[in-house]
Write an enzyme that holds these catalytic residues in place. Structure first.
Site, mmCIF file in Angstrom:
data_model
loop_
_atom_site.group_PDB
_atom_site.id
_atom_site.type_symbol
_atom_site.label_atom_id
_atom_site.label_comp_id
_atom_site.label_asym_id
_atom_site.label_seq_id
_atom_site.Cartn_x
_atom_site.Cartn_y
_atom_site.Cartn_z
ATOM 1 N N ILE A 151 -56.504 37.153 49.551
ATOM 2 C CA ILE A 151 -57.440 38.156 49.037
ATOM 3 C C ILE A 151 -56.792 38.755 47.794
ATOM 4 C CG2 ILE A 151 -56.520 39.887 50.648
ATOM 5 C CD1 ILE A 151 -59.319 41.213 50.606
ATOM 6 N N GLU B 248 -51.228 38.027 57.276
ATOM 7 C CA GLU B 248 -49.811 38.290 57.064
ATOM 8 C C GLU B 248 -49.677 39.037 55.745
ATOM 9 O OE1 GLU B 248 -50.079 34.654 59.564
ATOM 10 O OE2 GLU B 248 -50.767 34.969 57.511
ATOM 11 N N TYR C 172 -54.682 47.844 54.853
ATOM 12 C CA TYR C 172 -55.043 47.141 56.083
ATOM 13 C C TYR C 172 -55.113 48.107 57.271
ATOM 14 C CZ TYR C 172 -53.765 43.165 53.136
ATOM 15 O OH TYR C 172 -53.666 42.258 52.109
#
Length: 169
Positions: free
Chosen positions: A81, A115, A127
């Site tokens: 991303i 990860e 996140y």
């Protein structure tokens, strides 16, 4: 974060990544990562990996970000991303990951994992804001400097609610 208001919902769109997008995606990949994927890697993902789901985020100027994931059984694994360097810090990465979570749930995925470098605290905070929780370490995961990766997981929502263990379909 005043600049974030420049990107209202109607001004940013999401769509499936196309082969013709690969040159722009590779440019963004090179801006974002010390060991970027090649054009060949993206081409293989789009043409040969039936688990792969890639999307681009666009505004009036063109592609400004992208994200990819593998959807396997009931889990989505974020492969990459990134947002263009000149568009970072405006909440676009968060919008992109929120859309990826929605899409994964639409595909029937119950959980999502990724990860992240243990040193990348900024990404970890993003996140965590989106519900990801640390779940372990992959030692020496990153080949450029042998840095460990923090493994993070999130339960995906179903109709706006988080799944509980007995709500899996």
């Amino acid at each position: 974060m005043m600049e974030a208001s420049m990107y209202e919902a109607a001004e940013v769109t999401f769509r499936a990544m196309l082969m013709s997008d690969v040159p722009v995606i590779v440019m963004i990949e090179q801006e974002a990562f010390t060991t970027p994927w090649s054009a060949e890697a993206f081409t293989n993902e789009l043409s040969h990996n039936h688990f792969a789901r890639y999307m681009v985020m666009e505004d009036a100027t063109g592609i400004i970000g992208y994200g990819g994931m593998w959807t396997i059984i009931d889990e989505a694994h974020v492969t990459n991303i990134a947002v263009r360097q000149d568009r970072r810090g405006r909440g676009l990465g968060e919008r992109l990951l929120r859309r990826m979570k929605e899409q994964a749930a639409e595909y029937g995925m119950h959980r999502m994992t990724l990860e992240v470098r243990v040193s990348n605290e900024r990404a970890q905070r993003l996140y965590e804001r989106l519900g990801f929780e640390p779940a372990g370490i992959r030692p020496g995961y990153y080949s450029d400097n042998n840095e460990d990766a923090l493994i993070m997981w999130v339960e995906l929502s179903k109709s706006g609610r988080e799944f509980s263990d007995n709500e899996y379909i």
